[in-house]
Write a protein that holds these residues in place. Structure first.
Motif, mmCIF file in Angstrom:
data_model
loop_
_atom_site.group_PDB
_atom_site.id
_atom_site.type_symbol
_atom_site.label_atom_id
_atom_site.label_comp_id
_atom_site.label_asym_id
_atom_site.label_seq_id
_atom_site.Cartn_x
_atom_site.Cartn_y
_atom_site.Cartn_z
ATOM 1 N N ARG A 1 2.090 1.709 -3.528
ATOM 2 C CA ARG A 1 1.010 2.210 -4.380
ATOM 3 C C ARG A 1 0.793 3.701 -4.143
ATOM 4 O O ARG A 1 0.707 4.489 -5.089
ATOM 5 C CB ARG A 1 -0.285 1.444 -4.116
ATOM 6 C CG ARG A 1 -1.420 1.881 -5.017
ATOM 7 C CD ARG A 1 -2.709 1.097 -4.739
ATOM 8 N NE ARG A 1 -3.729 1.486 -5.674
ATOM 9 C CZ ARG A 1 -4.478 2.587 -5.575
ATOM 10 N NH1 ARG A 1 -4.298 3.402 -4.557
ATOM 11 N NH2 ARG A 1 -5.391 2.860 -6.482
ATOM 12 N N SER A 2 0.733 4.108 -2.892
ATOM 13 C CA SER A 2 0.538 5.517 -2.566
ATOM 14 C C SER A 2 1.684 6.384 -3.085
ATOM 15 O O SER A 2 1.456 7.478 -3.622
ATOM 16 C CB SER A 2 0.405 5.701 -1.055
ATOM 17 O OG SER A 2 -0.769 5.073 -0.598
ATOM 18 N N LEU B 1 1.353 6.832 -6.847
ATOM 19 C CA LEU B 1 0.295 7.799 -7.154
ATOM 20 C C LEU B 1 0.772 9.219 -6.844
ATOM 21 O O LEU B 1 0.537 10.150 -7.629
ATOM 22 C CB LEU B 1 -0.977 7.469 -6.381
ATOM 23 C CG LEU B 1 -1.640 6.137 -6.749
ATOM 24 C CD1 LEU B 1 -2.827 5.868 -5.828
ATOM 25 C CD2 LEU B 1 -2.047 6.096 -8.213
ATOM 26 N N ASP B 2 1.456 9.398 -5.711
ATOM 27 C CA ASP B 2 1.988 10.710 -5.343
ATOM 28 C C ASP B 2 3.021 11.207 -6.353
ATOM 29 O O ASP B 2 3.196 12.407 -6.539
ATOM 30 C CB ASP B 2 2.625 10.678 -3.952
ATOM 31 C CG ASP B 2 1.607 10.522 -2.832
ATOM 32 O OD1 ASP B 2 0.384 10.698 -3.081
ATOM 33 O OD2 ASP B 2 2.039 10.204 -1.701
ATOM 34 N N ALA C 1 -3.983 6.435 -11.393
ATOM 35 C CA ALA C 1 -4.570 5.353 -10.593
ATOM 36 C C ALA C 1 -4.854 4.113 -11.426
ATOM 37 O O ALA C 1 -4.647 2.993 -10.957
ATOM 38 C CB ALA C 1 -5.846 5.840 -9.913
ATOM 39 N N CYS D 1 10.120 0.396 -1.052
ATOM 40 C CA CYS D 1 9.022 -0.095 -0.201
ATOM 41 C C CYS D 1 9.058 -1.613 -0.023
ATOM 42 O O CYS D 1 8.059 -2.234 0.327
ATOM 43 C CB CYS D 1 7.685 0.338 -0.799
ATOM 44 S SG CYS D 1 7.453 2.122 -0.849
ATOM 45 N N GLN E 1 0.835 -1.205 0.000
ATOM 46 C CA GLN E 1 0.000 0.000 0.000
ATOM 47 C C GLN E 1 0.866 1.251 0.000
ATOM 48 O O GLN E 1 0.553 2.233 -0.671
ATOM 49 C CB GLN E 1 -0.941 -0.003 1.211
ATOM 50 C CG GLN E 1 -1.891 1.170 1.229
ATOM 51 C CD GLN E 1 -2.804 1.224 0.016
ATOM 52 O OE1 GLN E 1 -3.311 0.209 -0.438
ATOM 53 N NE2 GLN E 1 -3.000 2.399 -0.529
ATOM 54 N N GLN E 2 1.965 1.226 0.738
ATOM 55 C CA GLN E 2 2.884 2.362 0.753
ATOM 56 C C GLN E 2 3.468 2.595 -0.641
ATOM 57 O O GLN E 2 3.571 3.734 -1.094
ATOM 58 C CB GLN E 2 4.010 2.124 1.762
ATOM 59 C CG GLN E 2 5.005 3.264 1.841
ATOM 60 C CD GLN E 2 6.138 2.993 2.819
ATOM 61 O OE1 GLN E 2 6.256 1.907 3.369
ATOM 62 N NE2 GLN E 2 6.969 3.986 3.031
#
Length: 109
Positions: A27-28, A31-32, A37, A84, A24-25
Motif C-alpha cells: 500500500r505504501s 501511494l509513493d 489514497a 511485496c 502495508q508495504q
C-alpha cells in the motif's frame, strides 16, 4: 476499446496477503508511486470464505484493492504488489483450499 468496459480487464487489481506487514508495504509503495489514497484500499478478511470476485478469501488474510484506470496503471500496480508478496486471488484461494483438503485427508487417513 476502453479498459473500464472491457470484460477482459477488471477496473480493480485485487491481491491477497498472508502478512499485514507485506500488505502495508505494498500500500505504501503504491501511494509513493502516485496512486491516490482513495484508489488503494487495504482491509482484513475476518470471516471464513468471504466472496471476492467470485472467489473465496479466508480468515486472517489481508486484501488490497487498487482501482485501475488503464493498462499502464495495472502493470505498475501489479509489479509493485507482486514485489511485496501479493497473491492473485485465484491462485491464493486455490492453494489455501488445497491445503485444507490435504489436511482433511491426512486426518481421515
Amino acid at each position: 476499446m476502453h479498459t473500464a468496459t472491457s470484460p477482459l480487464v477488471s477496473p480493480a487489481l485485487i491481491r491477497i496477503f498472508d502478512h499485514f506487514a507485506d500488505a502495508q508495504q505494498a500500500r505504501s509503495a503504491l501511494l509513493d508511486d502516485g496512486f491516490p489514497a482513495h484508489a488503494v484500499q487495504l482491509d482484513t478478511v475476518d470471516d471464513e470464505a468471504v466472496p471476492i470476485q467470485g472467489k473465496a478469501a479466508w480468515r486472517g488474510m489481508f486484501r488490497l484493492v487498487v482501482t485501475i484506470g488503464n493498462a499502464q496503471e495495472r502493470q505498475r500496480a501489479h509489479a509493485i504488489v507482486q514485489a511485496c508478496n501479493g497473491c492473485d486471488i485465484e491462485q491464493r484461494t486455490a492453494s489455501h483450499a488445497g491445503g485444507r483438503r490435504t489436511g482433511a485427508h491426512a486426518q481421515a487417513g
